[in-house]
Design a protein around this motif. Structure first.
Motif, PDB file in Angstrom:
ATOM      1  N   MET A   1      -2.890  -0.104   6.313  1.00  0.00           N
ATOM      2  CA  MET A   1      -1.687  -0.335   7.114  1.00  0.00           C
ATOM      3  C   MET A   1      -1.112  -1.714   6.891  1.00  0.00           C
ATOM      4  O   MET A   1       0.104  -1.883   6.784  1.00  0.00           O
ATOM      5  CB  MET A   1      -2.002  -0.110   8.586  1.00  0.00           C
ATOM      6  CG  MET A   1      -2.066   1.371   8.887  1.00  0.00           C
ATOM      7  SD  MET A   1      -2.100   1.707  10.611  1.00  0.00           S
ATOM      8  CE  MET A   1      -3.790   1.339  10.959  1.00  0.00           C
ATOM      9  N   LEU A   2      -1.994  -2.711   6.819  1.00  0.00           N
ATOM     10  CA  LEU A   2      -1.489  -4.059   6.563  1.00  0.00           C
ATOM     11  C   LEU A   2      -0.835  -4.116   5.185  1.00  0.00           C
ATOM     12  O   LEU A   2       0.198  -4.781   5.001  1.00  0.00           O
ATOM     13  CB  LEU A   2      -2.614  -5.073   6.678  1.00  0.00           C
ATOM     14  CG  LEU A   2      -2.974  -5.411   8.135  1.00  0.00           C
ATOM     15  CD1 LEU A   2      -4.195  -6.284   8.204  1.00  0.00           C
ATOM     16  CD2 LEU A   2      -1.808  -6.097   8.829  1.00  0.00           C
TER      17      LEU A   2
ATOM     18  N   MET B   1       0.675  -1.607   3.735  1.00  0.00           N
ATOM     19  CA  MET B   1       1.993  -0.959   3.846  1.00  0.00           C
ATOM     20  C   MET B   1       2.985  -1.875   4.530  1.00  0.00           C
ATOM     21  O   MET B   1       4.162  -1.923   4.170  1.00  0.00           O
ATOM     22  CB  MET B   1       1.858   0.332   4.656  1.00  0.00           C
ATOM     23  CG  MET B   1       1.279   1.464   3.862  1.00  0.00           C
ATOM     24  SD  MET B   1       1.722   3.012   4.646  1.00  0.00           S
ATOM     25  CE  MET B   1       0.131   3.634   5.021  1.00  0.00           C
ATOM     26  N   ASN B   2       2.484  -2.574   5.562  1.00  0.00           N
ATOM     27  CA  ASN B   2       3.345  -3.494   6.291  1.00  0.00           C
ATOM     28  C   ASN B   2       3.898  -4.551   5.363  1.00  0.00           C
ATOM     29  O   ASN B   2       5.084  -4.870   5.376  1.00  0.00           O
ATOM     30  CB  ASN B   2       2.545  -4.118   7.435  1.00  0.00           C
ATOM     31  CG  ASN B   2       3.391  -5.060   8.269  1.00  0.00           C
ATOM     32  OD1 ASN B   2       3.569  -6.226   7.926  1.00  0.00           O
ATOM     33  ND2 ASN B   2       3.947  -4.555   9.338  1.00  0.00           N
ATOM     34  N   ARG B   3       3.036  -5.097   4.537  1.00  0.00           N
ATOM     35  CA  ARG B   3       3.482  -6.115   3.593  1.00  0.00           C
ATOM     36  C   ARG B   3       4.396  -5.524   2.539  1.00  0.00           C
ATOM     37  O   ARG B   3       5.381  -6.122   2.114  1.00  0.00           O
ATOM     38  CB  ARG B   3       2.271  -6.758   2.909  1.00  0.00           C
ATOM     39  CG  ARG B   3       1.485  -7.665   3.825  1.00  0.00           C
ATOM     40  CD  ARG B   3       2.302  -8.888   4.187  1.00  0.00           C
ATOM     41  NE  ARG B   3       1.630  -9.718   5.147  1.00  0.00           N
ATOM     42  CZ  ARG B   3       1.941  -9.757   6.446  1.00  0.00           C
ATOM     43  NH1 ARG B   3       2.896  -9.000   6.943  1.00  0.00           N
ATOM     44  NH2 ARG B   3       1.287 -10.550   7.253  1.00  0.00           N
TER      45      ARG B   3
ATOM     46  N   THR C   1       6.448  -3.064   2.739  1.00  0.00           N
ATOM     47  CA  THR C   1       7.795  -2.670   3.161  1.00  0.00           C
ATOM     48  C   THR C   1       8.610  -3.852   3.663  1.00  0.00           C
ATOM     49  O   THR C   1       9.689  -3.689   4.204  1.00  0.00           O
ATOM     50  CB  THR C   1       7.702  -1.619   4.286  1.00  0.00           C
ATOM     51  OG1 THR C   1       6.837  -2.128   5.302  1.00  0.00           O
ATOM     52  CG2 THR C   1       7.175  -0.307   3.758  1.00  0.00           C
ATOM     53  N   LYS C   2       8.070  -5.040   3.497  1.00  0.00           N
ATOM     54  CA  LYS C   2       8.769  -6.229   3.993  1.00  0.00           C
ATOM     55  C   LYS C   2      10.076  -6.428   3.226  1.00  0.00           C
ATOM     56  O   LYS C   2      10.120  -6.326   2.005  1.00  0.00           O
ATOM     57  CB  LYS C   2       7.874  -7.432   3.757  1.00  0.00           C
ATOM     58  CG  LYS C   2       7.857  -8.343   4.948  1.00  0.00           C
ATOM     59  CD  LYS C   2       7.019  -9.555   4.701  1.00  0.00           C
ATOM     60  CE  LYS C   2       7.014 -10.316   5.982  1.00  0.00           C
ATOM     61  NZ  LYS C   2       5.868 -10.976   6.318  1.00  0.00           N
TER      62      LYS C   2
END
Lengths: 572, 300, 424
Positions: B275-276, B278-280, B282-283
């Motif tokens: 998840m982290l 993916m978070n990074r 999609t930044k």
């Protein structure tokens, strides 16, 4: 249709679906109860299904009332429907059946039945012609099963007497014959030789495993389709048909029956009823001494006369042929006897045909089983002194063998063999039990004296004690003259390391109730009887019973474990 | 990626793995099983049981429960219907009509070697003692998952009470610690119940079958069912005819849930990383610049 | 400040700046002001729900006093779990799954489209877990021991229930952290708001891990009932089924509750939001359709894998087909069609069907397909008191939701200072 209405209807549909679904789910009966197919009253009916040809039936089976048809065709006779051969009616149907495939059989039946019905419809009330009237749906699962017809010695004797009456002499060849498979000319294979008459079952009981000689004959019988059913119907019914008129004229209406239920009655005569019936005379020895050549043990006196009356058929012992056992079974075993030697032939404990085997089966009867259920079946080489075990039969002489003195309680010392025994050591909830010791011994003695088998083997009163006083060695008994009490061996408290050892409480109950169970004595057994109190049969309940029946009353588990509930760091 | 983010990810991963490992069930290696502690159990020989119900009476007496009336007249009626154990009866006798006559079967908790109820209990109120007894304890929260997890539907809940307990046979755990036999075993008049170590009673059961092949069906119920139980049954007729389920399998029930429990550390390690990531991933561009500005700010 | 007559400008300024709470006294006055009802008291909804709620509270007291036996519940020894566990807890948790799915979409995948509804969903999720934890306390027999698994009396680490209990607890905290920025805005605490804003992503990641495990964990509770659940439903993969179904269950609940909220609290939303809402619905229905398709496919695979196909022709099979075809396949197709045609009424109807399907599915595992072979006389059907208590719990939750939405920046825009904080 506008949206709102559509949604409304769809919602209603879903509501119905849910209700229906829940209803069917909540009322599902998970257990399938398999009903036994109903049996019908026989009344000379036959079930025509031929599943061996048709496999799974397309239409229901036909329940055919043979009796009605027989009645209707009394004048015309059996040949109206059944084929004839050499003046004998063959009880096959249909008359002309060439091939045995599904269509041929079906057509043959339909031609025979429906055509005949159509023909006689002109004259009288007749059978159905429509499919569903014969292939009835409600008869689909009915089972037609006739009980075996037993041609016992009583019937055989009657036939012998009636035959002698009719023709003035004994002519066993009217029914009996034998088959010579080695005769080249096929037509001459069936012969009759006086003095070789045997049971039909030897050759015509197909499906039973036989010795090499007999198998040749049974194979021939099977090839001709002559099972015991076909053979007996052919043999018996044709003869009955021949002589029926004569007997009817004399006024004997029940003679020479041809109806199914007249022979297949389901009622069988008991040994007691057959006791007085004379057995067929084949020059059999009455009381021979059985001596085996080169055998190590002495000969055995054998009461053949008595054993005849003790069986319903000769085949219980003469399982392959009506010859003597040692004709096929010799000391080492030969091919005729399937390599079973004479020791095993006479002593095989689990066989139905050997001496020991049959005696073993007799011991399982109600009167004997109370003691004998708990006495282990003996292997021939296991018992002690040979004269005490083998010598019971292998006496080597006929003198005194066939008459043993009956047992009697007269000689018993009432001091040593008490009349009543008070069993009180364990009484806590129940009053002490008054055990009718002498009555039981008397009863056992009575039973033993009534049976010739028992009387022969129970040669002294000591054997009467062994059923209950089971583990005391004979030497100890001989010395002290009194068998030990139960509590001498069975402890009251269980042994911690040997928890399967029978405690006194369970010894009393299993021995006493077990014996009553096996002997079918309802009072005192584990069988519940109406309005009866099983325990009260032997001991009455104390009016003021003990406060508790278990030793060491437990403190409630919950109370025991009441510790500090917030015992967070509970030690492991 | 910068140091801070890297540490964040590693931190969550380690935390996850630690939590996961804490929560997964431990296994006791055979070398750690205390010496002299064996499972005890009861061999129930249904050919010896005469249906007198004294076991019910003895059990009620030792556990302080209402004493059942076992008068023969009452018993006849009671045995007409099949009963189950209840919150006031730890053991019941049922009668089954078979081709060998009536067979009486005492039913109670089977004290499985690997009990489903013990695996289900979140406060360890249900315990499998080292000597084999499965007992219930007061720290129970009454969630009734043990009832759901028992293949024999044994634990019974005291619905009628405001302070309810779970009731089931505990193989007389307290009496055992005082050196006495279970109450039912002590009062049985025909020794249909035999108490001993599981090894002892299994051997005895096999001996009885071997020496009386005509008397018994060649199967000891409970030898392998659900991974083995401490209550073993002998019977003269096939077990389905006397109320035993044959479809329970030989897998111990806790094994079914271990698969799920082993997934816990995986989820706690993988999910945060994924998840982290993916978070990074999609930044958006402006935000990245923004972050970099903050980083520089922070460095100073 | 309270009690003084305020100028309009001051009111607007106050609204923008938030209440200036500098002491406990200030907080108390502020809270008292907040407790006053907003709007009409005698609405039809209030009139119907209040008696039910009060009746429910009475029954709760009765249950605490007399235990779980009749007439409180119809539970028996064959069916230890009934409506309260099956519906309130298990189904409720599935419906609250919208929170973690939406958090994943908004915070992890950064799909800003759904940002408008995230707070309401998280609030719903938090309230759901809070109230359903209450329902658990009500249902377990020895509720005074409920803290035992928390404090270590004893840590039953081999139990799935232990995992579920801890996850509930931790997830409530995670959701509280996720929602707490709204509370900080309500209280006007700027510093607190900043700190909580920074914790959001951590709480979201933690929350999603926890959700995965406890959504499937609720299924794993039933995994040891192997021989008691009908073969059509039982498989060792029910945790995966529960997890996937929680995705579309939660989102269907979001659609359902969102639609109602939009009608009731529409005054808080501006024009742009209303327009956006249709986009959101279409997006959600797409996700639901995909999840439902995956779920259906998995169900088919498991049906074949477990050799359960012959059971389809039994009465239980009919019920299974109704559940799967009527409440999974049909809504899935409706979601697809609604998304394609941008027809919000189809989407809403499909959401309702999907939710009914989830209820049926969860209740199947709890008492319908569980011990299904038991004769009818011993079967379980919820008692009247159970219905009332369930209804009162749900209505109380709705009242709490309404209270919060009317006062905190859930549906309406956050105050300007908070928005500014987010940009940095």
């Amino acid at each position: 249709m506008n949206r709102k209405l559509l949604y409304f209807l769809v919602s209603i549909a879903y509501l119905i679906l849910i209700s229906y679904g829940l209803y069917s789910v909540y009322t599902v009966e998970a257990t399938l109860r398999v009903k036994e197919p109903p049996k019908i009253k026989l009344e000379n009916k036959i079930a025509i299904a031929h599943t061996e040809i048709f496999g799974k039936l397309e239409r229901p089976q036909v329940i055919f009332n043979h009796g009605k048809h027989e009645e209707a065709y009394k004048k015309e006779g059996c040949a109206e429907c059944h084929p004839e051969k050499d003046g004998q009616v063959m009880f096959a149907f249909p008359k002309n059946l060439k091939k045995k495939d599904k269509t041929a059989v079906m057509n043959a039946y339909h031609d025979a039945c429906i055509d005949c019905h159509k023909k006689s419809a002109k004259k009288e009330k007749t059978g159905p012609v429509n499919c569903g009237d014969c292939h009835k749906k409600q008869e689909k699962t009915l089972v037609v099963k006739y009980p075996k017809a037993e041609f016992d010695f009583y019937v055989h004797d009657k036939h012998v007497k009636k035959l002698k009456e009719k023709i003035g002499k004994d002519d066993c060849g009217l029914c009996h014959h034998s088959y010579d498979p080695y005769e080249e000319d096929e037509t001459l294979r069936l012969v009759y030789e006086p003095g070789t008459e045997e049971s039909c079952y030897y050759c015509h009981e197909l499906g039973k495993k036989r010795g090499p000689e007999l198998t040749k004959i049974t194979k021939a019988a099977a090839d001709k389709g002559l099972s015991i059913k076909e053979a007996s119907h052919q043999q018996c019914l044709n003869c009955h048909l021949k002589y029926r008129e004569d007997y009817l004229k004399k006024g004997e209406k029940d003679a020479c029956p041809t109806e199914c239920i007249k022979c297949h009655t389901g009622e069988y005569r008991t040994l007691v009823q057959l006791e007085k019936v004379p057995r067929p005379d084949r020059d059999q020895p009455k009381r021979p001494l059985i001596n085996i050549k080169d055998a190590k043990l002495k000969g055995v006196p054998f009461d053949h006369d008595y054993h005849q009356i003790a069986s319903k058929t000769c085949r219980s012992c003469h399982h392959e042929t009506l010859k003597a056992c040692k004709d096929c079974h010799d000391l080492t075993g030969k091919p005729e006897g399937n390599y079973v030697n004479v020791a095993r032939a006479y002593h095989d404990v689990f066989s139905e045909h050997s001496c020991e085997g049959c005696h073993n089966v007799k011991k399982a009867e109600k009167d004997c089983n109370g003691c004998h259920h708990y006495i282990a079946v003996v292997e021939a080489d296991s018992l002690g002194p040979k004269d005490k075990s083998c010598g019971i039969c292998h006496s080597g002489e006929i003198k005194g063998a066939f008459s043993r003195a009956p047992l009697s309680v007269a000689g018993l010392d009432p001091q040593k063999v008490p009349n009543k025994v008070k069993v009180e050591v364990l009484s806590k909830e129940y009053e002490p039990s008054e055990f009718p010791h002498m009555d039981i011994i008397k009863k056992l003695v009575d039973i033993s004296n009534k049976s010739k088998l028992a009387n022969y083997f129970h040669k002294d009163m000591q054997t009467m004690c062994e059923g209950c006083h089971h583990r005391s060695p004979a030497e100890a008994e001989v010395k002290k003259d009194t068998p030990p009490n139960c509590r001498n061996c069975h402890t009251i408290t269980p042994e911690p390391r040997n928890l399967d050892k029978t405690t006194l409480l369970s010894a009393y109950h299993r021995q006493c109730m077990g014996c009553h169970d096996k002997m079918g004595i309802e009072k005192g057994s584990s069988v519940r009887f109406k309005d009866g109190d099983r325990c009260g049969a032997c001991h009455k309940k104390k009016v003021a019973g003990p406060a508790e029946i278990t030793r060491l009353k437990n403190d409630n588990v919950v109370k025991q474990n009441t510790k500090n509930i917030l015992n967070v760091w509970r030690p492991k | 990626m910068d140091r801070r983010t890297f540490l964040k990810i590693m931190g969550s991963g380690v935390a996850g793995a630690a939590t996961g490992n804490l929560l997964t069930p431990g296994r006791t290696p055979a070398s750690e099983v205390p010496l002299g502690k064996e499972f005890y159990g009861i061999l129930v020989d249904t050919t010896r049981c005469i249906g007198c119900r004294r076991c019910e009476l003895g059990c009620a007496e030792v556990n302080g429960m209402p004493i059942p009336d076992i008068a023969e007249s009452k018993t006849e009626d009671i045995l007409k219907t099949l009963r189950k154990t209840s919150d006031t009866q730890y053991t019941v006798i049922n009668r089954y009509e078979t081709e060998k006559g009536p067979v009486y079967v005492p039913r109670r908790c089977m004290h499985c070697s690997q009990p489903g109820c013990v695996a289900a209990c979140l406060v360890k109120a249900m315990k499998k003692r080292p000597t084999g007894q499965v007992t219930w304890d007061l720290n129970c929260i009454g969630c009734r998952l043990c009832m759901v997890s028992c293949p024999f539907d044994i634990p019974k809940f005291e619905y009628k009470k405001a302070i309810p307990r779970i009731q089931k046979c505990n193989l007389c755990w307290d009496r055992f610690n005082k050196g006495a036999l279970p109450g039912c075993v002590e009062v049985c008049p025909t020794q249909a119940l035999m108490f001993g170590t599981r090894k002892q009673i299994l051997e005895e059961g096999k001996r009885r079958i071997a020496t009386n092949p005509d008397k018994y069906v060649d199967h000891i119920y409970g030898e392998y069912e659900v991974g083995g139980t401490s209550h073993l049954y002998l019977s003269a007729v096939p077990f389905e005819q006397i109320g035993f389920r044959k479809d329970l399998g030989t897998v111990p029930y806790p094994e079914y849930s271990t698969g799920f429990l082993y997934a816990v550390p995986f989820i706690f390690v993988l999910w945060p990383i994924v998840m982290l990531g993916m978070n990074r991933a999609t930044k958006k561009h402006e935000e990245e610049k923004h972050e970099e500005k903050h980083e520089e700010h922070g460095k100073h | 400040m309270a009690g003084e007559k305020l100028e309009l400008v001051d009111v607007v300024k106050q609204k923008e700046e938030g209440p200036q709470i500098k002491s406990l006294g200030d907080f108390w006055t502020f809270l008292k002001g907040q407790l006053k009802p907003r709007g009409n008291i005698a609405t039809p909804f209030n009139i119907i729900s209040l008696p039910i709620m009060i009746l429910g509270y009475i029954f709760i007291v009765y249950r605490l006093a007399t235990g779980l036996g009749r007439p409180v519940t119809n539970l028996n020894q064959q069916f230890p779990w009934g409506l309260w566990i099956g519906f309130d807890v298990v189904t409720g948790v599935a419906f609250a799954g919208g929170a973690y799915v939406l958090c994943f979409i908004v915070y992890i995948l950064r799909a800003e489209k759904y940002h408008a509804i995230i707070r309401a969903t998280v609030l719903n999720g938090f309230l759901a877990y809070l109230f359903y934890a209450g329902a658990i306390v009500l249902d377990i027999g020895r509720w005074w021991n409920i803290y035992n698994p928390m404090i270590g009396n004893d840590f039953g680490v081999n139990a799935v229930m232990f995992l579920v209990a801890w996850h509930f607890f931790l997830y409530m905290i995670a959701e509280l952290i996720e929602f707490s920025p709204a509370v900080a805005e309500w209280l006007g605490m700027k510093r607190l708001r900043k700190i909580l804003g920074g914790m959001t992503i951590g709480a979201v990641v933690f929350g999603i891990c926890l959700s995965t495990l406890h959504q499937s964990g609720l299924a794993a509770l039933m995994i040891m009932a192997k021989n008691k659940i009908h073969p059509l439903w039982y498989t060792e993969f029910i945790p995966i089924l529960y997890f996937i179904s929680s995705v579309f269950a939660g989102l269907s609940m979001v659609i359902f509750e969102g639609s109602i909220s939009h009608k009731v609290f529409g005054s808080q939303l501006d024009e742009a939001h209303h327009k956006q809402y249709d986009d959101i619905l279409v997006g959600l229905s797409r996700i639901c359709a995909v999840a439902m398709f995956g779920y259906f496919f998995l169900k088919i695979i498991l049906l074949v894998h477990e050799h359960a196909v012959p059971y389809l022709f039994t009465p239980m099979g009919t019920w299974y087909l109704i559940e799967v075809i009527g409440f999974v396949v049909v809504p899935c197709l409706m979601f697809v069609s609604g998304a394609q045609k941008r027809n919000t009424s189809t989407i809403k109807f499909a959401a309702v069907l999907a939710m009914l399907g989830i209820i049926i599915n969860r209740l199947n595992y709890t008492f319908i397909a569980y011990n299904w072979y038991v004769p009818l006389s011993e079967k379980y059907w919820p008692a009247p008191m159970e219905y009332i208590v369930t209804a009162s719990i749900i209505l109380t939750e709705i009242w709490a939701f309404r209270w919060i939405v009317n006062r905190m920046p859930v549906l309406r825009e956050a105050p300007a200072w908070a928005r500014a904080m987010e940009k940095h």
